[in-house]
Design a protein around this motif. Sequence first.
Motif, short mmCIF file in Angstrom:
data_model
loop_
_atom_site.label_atom_id
_atom_site.label_comp_id
_atom_site.label_asym_id
_atom_site.label_seq_id
_atom_site.Cartn_x
_atom_site.Cartn_y
_atom_site.Cartn_z
N UNK A 1 0.84 -1.19 0.00
CA UNK A 1 0.00 0.00 0.00
C UNK A 1 0.88 1.25 0.00
N UNK A 2 0.45 2.25 -0.73
CA UNK A 2 1.14 3.54 -0.70
C UNK A 2 0.86 4.21 0.64
N UNK A 3 1.91 4.69 1.29
CA UNK A 3 1.77 5.35 2.59
C UNK A 3 2.46 6.70 2.57
N UNK A 4 1.87 7.67 3.25
CA UNK A 4 2.42 9.02 3.31
C UNK A 4 2.38 9.54 4.73
N UNK A 5 3.34 10.40 5.05
CA UNK A 5 3.33 11.06 6.36
C UNK A 5 2.16 12.04 6.39
N UNK A 6 1.21 11.80 7.27
CA UNK A 6 0.00 12.62 7.30
C UNK A 6 -0.09 13.53 8.52
N UNK A 7 0.54 13.13 9.63
CA UNK A 7 0.46 13.93 10.86
C UNK A 7 1.79 13.86 11.59
N UNK A 8 2.13 14.96 12.25
CA UNK A 8 3.33 15.02 13.07
C UNK A 8 2.95 15.69 14.39
N UNK A 9 3.44 15.13 15.50
CA UNK A 9 3.11 15.68 16.82
C UNK A 9 4.37 15.85 17.65
N UNK A 10 4.44 16.94 18.39
CA UNK A 10 5.46 17.16 19.40
C UNK A 10 4.80 17.83 20.59
N UNK A 11 5.58 18.01 21.66
CA UNK A 11 5.02 18.66 22.85
C UNK A 11 4.61 20.10 22.59
N UNK A 12 5.23 20.73 21.58
CA UNK A 12 4.88 22.11 21.28
C UNK A 12 3.72 22.27 20.32
N UNK A 13 3.28 21.15 19.69
CA UNK A 13 2.24 21.26 18.67
C UNK A 13 1.03 20.39 18.94
#
Length: 315
Positions: free
Chosen positions: A138-150
């Motif tokens: 399956x094609x996969x893409x980076x959709x979300x990124x999380x850090x303590x500041x965001x």
Amino acid sequence: MRAQETGAVVPNLQVTPVLGMPGSLEGTHVQLVERTPGVKYTPLETQVLDAKKLHPDMLLAVEVGYKFRFFGEDARIASRVLGIMCTTANNFYNASIPTPRLHIHMRRLVHAGYKVGVLRQVETAALKAISDNKSAPFTRQLSEVYTSGTMVEDIGADANDRFMMSVVETARADRCVLAVVAVQVATGSVVYDEFEDGVLRSELDTRLAHLQPKEILVPQGLSTETLRALAAYVGYAIDYTERPEPLLEHANWAGVRIAFANSALLDAEAARSFSTTFYADNEAQTHLSRVLDLPETVIVAQALLADYLKPFNLD
């Protein structure tokens, strides 16, 4: 201490062998997700290796069917922080969580101090079955990124008070000039300032105490005095030479996160060019003239912050 070996497996750094369930012997050494010559990888592993190469500083949760899987060192981290089993499958450690629990677990990983990326499938099984590449993964893409500041999903007294800050330093006539730009992701509020500071960096300390950022973006080239002030605020030394990969040794750390900026944008002209393109791409040309009228160091600081936040898809 971060592991400095270049191979995918670093066997000499030992940790507690109990990961996920009592008696388990899996996950007893650092295992970075990197290619090793001569090793044959599965199509999914190859896809994860490519994603890790693009995003080495992220702990990746990879959507596989109705679960999200972690690989290598990410699996060891998830096992320790989330209390799930870590096993070995093919070439890497593996751990997984059910899809409905994704955001609960993302929050726990972020609170443990990690930058977490979500790699989602962008094809459905039905479309895959009738496509020309149905035998490929399956094609996969980076959709979300999380850090303590965001991370803005939390509900609490400080949910709307979380700032992420970038710091830039320059010298003018033997005087230290600092610029800070802070963004409140939950509300979109931006605070900036340029100021002179002394050896003790008391002015910087004042701004840190007032804004209380949860994440600080630092470029190469900050002075020893500035790094010392930032280290006093976050509670640990800042080391530019560390590898970017998340490691288990940082689990259960719940302080302020340090992120490293794209130092190519420290050049004023590069920062102006980036800002011009950034605001044009985001259909915000009306703000561009105001941004370019800011002090040079502030333009650089906001360019560093905007560049860092691009993968978070916050615009």
